[in-house]
Write a protein that holds these residues in place. Structure first.
Motif, PDB file in Angstrom:
ATOM      1  N   ALA A  90      -1.373   8.637  -6.453  1.00 46.98           N
ATOM      2  CA  ALA A  90      -2.334   7.618  -6.012  1.00 46.98           C
ATOM      3  C   ALA A  90      -3.387   7.379  -7.098  1.00 46.98           C
ATOM      4  CB  ALA A  90      -3.006   8.057  -4.716  1.00 46.98           C
ATOM      5  N   LYS A  91      -3.862   8.450  -7.727  1.00 54.71           N
ATOM      6  CA  LYS A  91      -4.829   8.320  -8.822  1.00 54.71           C
ATOM      7  C   LYS A  91      -4.214   7.551 -10.003  1.00 54.71           C
ATOM      8  CE  LYS A  91      -8.173   9.298 -11.791  1.00 54.71           C
ATOM      9  NZ  LYS A  91      -9.432   8.520 -11.820  1.00 54.71           N
ATOM     10  N   VAL A 102      -4.695   1.765  -2.286  1.00 52.25           N
ATOM     11  CA  VAL A 102      -3.834   2.804  -1.721  1.00 52.25           C
ATOM     12  C   VAL A 102      -4.169   2.977  -0.245  1.00 52.25           C
ATOM     13  CG1 VAL A 102      -3.241   5.258  -1.740  1.00 52.25           C
ATOM     14  CG2 VAL A 102      -3.560   4.038  -3.912  1.00 52.25           C
ATOM     15  N   VAL A 103      -3.137   3.019   0.589  1.00 52.23           N
ATOM     16  CA  VAL A 103      -3.289   3.341   2.009  1.00 52.23           C
ATOM     17  C   VAL A 103      -2.511   4.624   2.267  1.00 52.23           C
ATOM     18  CG1 VAL A 103      -2.913   2.607   4.393  1.00 52.23           C
ATOM     19  CG2 VAL A 103      -3.512   0.912   2.637  1.00 52.23           C
ATOM     20  N   SER A 132     -13.525   3.299  -3.158  1.00 56.73           N
ATOM     21  CA  SER A 132     -13.579   1.914  -2.696  1.00 56.73           C
ATOM     22  C   SER A 132     -12.200   1.269  -2.642  1.00 56.73           C
ATOM     23  CB  SER A 132     -14.496   1.089  -3.613  1.00 56.73           C
ATOM     24  OG  SER A 132     -13.912   0.918  -4.895  1.00 56.73           O
ATOM     25  N   ARG A 133     -11.172   1.959  -3.187  1.00 62.59           N
ATOM     26  CA  ARG A 133      -9.831   1.371  -3.219  1.00 62.59           C
ATOM     27  C   ARG A 133      -8.773   2.260  -2.578  1.00 62.59           C
ATOM     28  NH1 ARG A 133      -7.617  -0.024  -8.397  1.00 62.59           N
ATOM     29  NH2 ARG A 133      -8.995   1.389  -9.503  1.00 62.59           N
ATOM     30  N   ILE A 134      -9.201   3.274  -1.807  1.00 62.67           N
ATOM     31  CA  ILE A 134      -8.230   4.080  -1.070  1.00 62.67           C
ATOM     32  C   ILE A 134      -8.653   4.165   0.391  1.00 62.67           C
ATOM     33  CG2 ILE A 134      -9.388   6.261  -1.693  1.00 62.67           C
ATOM     34  CD1 ILE A 134      -6.588   7.588  -1.546  1.00 62.67           C
ATOM     35  N   LEU A 171      -0.033   0.636  -2.653  1.00 63.90           N
ATOM     36  CA  LEU A 171       0.729   1.871  -2.470  1.00 63.90           C
ATOM     37  C   LEU A 171       0.498   2.361  -1.047  1.00 63.90           C
ATOM     38  CD1 LEU A 171       2.287   4.464  -3.304  1.00 63.90           C
ATOM     39  CD2 LEU A 171       0.131   5.320  -4.275  1.00 63.90           C
ATOM     40  N   PHE A 172       1.572   2.463  -0.277  1.00 64.09           N
ATOM     41  CA  PHE A 172       1.496   2.944   1.106  1.00 64.09           C
ATOM     42  C   PHE A 172       2.175   4.308   1.164  1.00 64.09           C
ATOM     43  CE2 PHE A 172       2.652   3.443   5.506  1.00 64.09           C
ATOM     44  CZ  PHE A 172       1.631   2.822   6.222  1.00 64.09           C
TER      45      PHE A 172
END
Length: 437
Positions: A90-91, A102-103, A132-134, A171-172
């Motif tokens: 995810a990173k 990313v979820v 702020s984006r995961i 990305l799920f």
């Protein structure tokens, strides 16, 4: 009732067809292209994209990296590192694509009292992931609710793209398939009534939502467990040959559609534990045999070794050092079976208690570079402090990954190489070597 007569459409005139047989076949193929493009062109999904992990031998094994637009499975026994690797990816994903989100649906971790635990590891902070984006959720979902959420996310993504004119990459992560029950499980007290329900439900939902996953170019990462690979004995029992199995284990979630629709099936087998006392500086974890049981980007059934830290995930330097210093498991098997040397020699040599880097030109066999000797525990400092050594080390990993994995284990010739390594920035071996020399 008589069939209505239709006028035949002429794609090519008689003069154009007054050529040889081979030219006729070419024109026929072009006619097919025209018909299919006109009638079914909108059914063609966009090309998947491949995200590099940055760990070169791992990327080579994957065929360039982790692919979008279809399920990617990570399977192993409990406490091997699946979730840590998912956060690590995810990173990487967020750093690679500025317009990405990313979820992470942590169904297995739902209900754990993380906030009040005396000792805990917040992986979002550990990997310095942009909060702020995961969207990280410890949440209880059924299989049906999970796919409903997946569909809603795809629709929101589509709306944002239509309004902004830009593609967003999502990305799920589903953690885990094994821990996610079907809704019918809560509607009956008789376990016999739900046997096979989850497998049938998953097969149906995967078929239903695969077009949305493909057209949205979703990165869909699934985490699953393994179980003992029990076999029914008997003269009339056919041996099952399918993906999701490795040695005496197979995927806990037995879903036939996962076998067919999964683009990459990554199996992780935990091996011996290691720490700094074993000269793997700043690593407290274990070695992992990484096995691709299925791969749409490159040949599968190949095993390499990863160096895994239980806090920080796969360690790039020590994984690449291990690859340069020792044959990977598939190479060892090949050497024993064929009784021949590696297609390209190990670049990390050992002399007594010392190690040194020796880079060989694959074309001429000439020694291009030889480093100073040092203890294994000093190698990481050497890499970080000496720019020349670092550049040659990185070149050695790249050329070794190509020669030993892509060309050696995969047996992919040079002219087909770029079809299997689909990365946004292509590695140019000749330019890198020229710069170093």
């Amino acid at each position: 009732m008589a069939r209505k007569k239709t006028t035949k459409k002429e794609f090519y005139s008689s003069s154009e067809l007054e050529q040889g047989t081979q030219e006729h076949a070419t024109l026929l193929k072009q006619a097919f292209d025209t018909v299919i493009a006109k009638k079914y062109g909108s059914n063609r999904p966009p090309k998947p994209y491949v995200t590099s992990t940055g760990i070169i031998p791992f990327d080579a094994l994957l065929g360039g990296g982790i692919v979008s637009s279809a399920p990617v499975m990570i399977t192993s026994t409990p406490e091997t590192g699946k979730s840590t690797i998912a956060f690590q990816y995810a990173k990487i994903f967020l750093d690679t694509y500025p317009n990405s989100v990313v979820v992470y649906c942590d169904i297995e971790g739902a209900g754990s009292d993380i906030e009040n635990a005396q000792v805990t590891v917040n992986r979002i902070d550990t990997f310095n992931i942009d909060k702020s984006r995961i969207q990280y959720e410890r949440i209880v979902l059924t299989v049906e609710e999970l796919f409903d959420a997946l569909y809603d996310i795809i629709q929101v993504k589509k709306q944002f793209e239509e309004k902004t004119g830009s593609e967003f990459r999502v990305l799920f992560i589903w953690d885990s398939v094994k821990a996610t029950p079907p809704s019918k499980q809560f509607q009956t007290d008789d376990p016999n009534k739900i046997i096979g329900v989850k497998a049938r439900l998953l097969s149906h939902l995967l078929d239903k939502y695969m077009p949305d996953i493909k057209f949205s170019r979703l990165n869909f990462l699934l985490i699953d467990q393994v179980r003992a690979n029990l076999k029914i004995e008997g003269p009339y029992v056919a041996t099952e040959k399918t993906v999701g199995q490795f040695k005496d284990f197979r995927a806990a979630t037995q879903v036939q559609n996962l076998n067919h629709l999964t683009s990459q099936w990554i199996y992780l087998s935990k091996k011996e534990e290691i720490s700094s006392k074993d000269n793997y500086i700043d690593v407290d974890g274990w070695k992992i045999d990484c096995f691709l049981d299925k791969n749409k980007l490159a040949p599968s059934k190949i095993i390499i070794k990863l160096i895994f830290d239980k806090i920080y995930g796969i360690n790039k330097f020590w994984t690449e050092f291990e690859f340069l210093a020792r044959p990977c498991p598939s190479e060892e098997k090949m050497i024993l079976k064929a009784k021949r040397d590696l297609i390209y020699p190990l670049c990390m040599k050992q002399s007594g208690s010392y190690y040194y880097l020796e880079v060989i030109d694959p074309g001429t066999g000439e020694v291009l570079y030889t480093s100073d000797k040092c203890y294994m525990k000093e190698m990481l400092d050497y890499y970080n402090s000496d720019e020349t050594f670092r550049q040659w080390f990185e070149y050695a990993v790249k050329i070794s990954s190509y020669m030993r994995i892509t060309k050696g284990l995969f047996k992919i010739p040079e002219e087909e190489r770029h079809e299997h390594i689909n990365q946004e920035e292509e590695y140019e071996e000749s330019e890198l070597k020229t710069d170093l020399l």
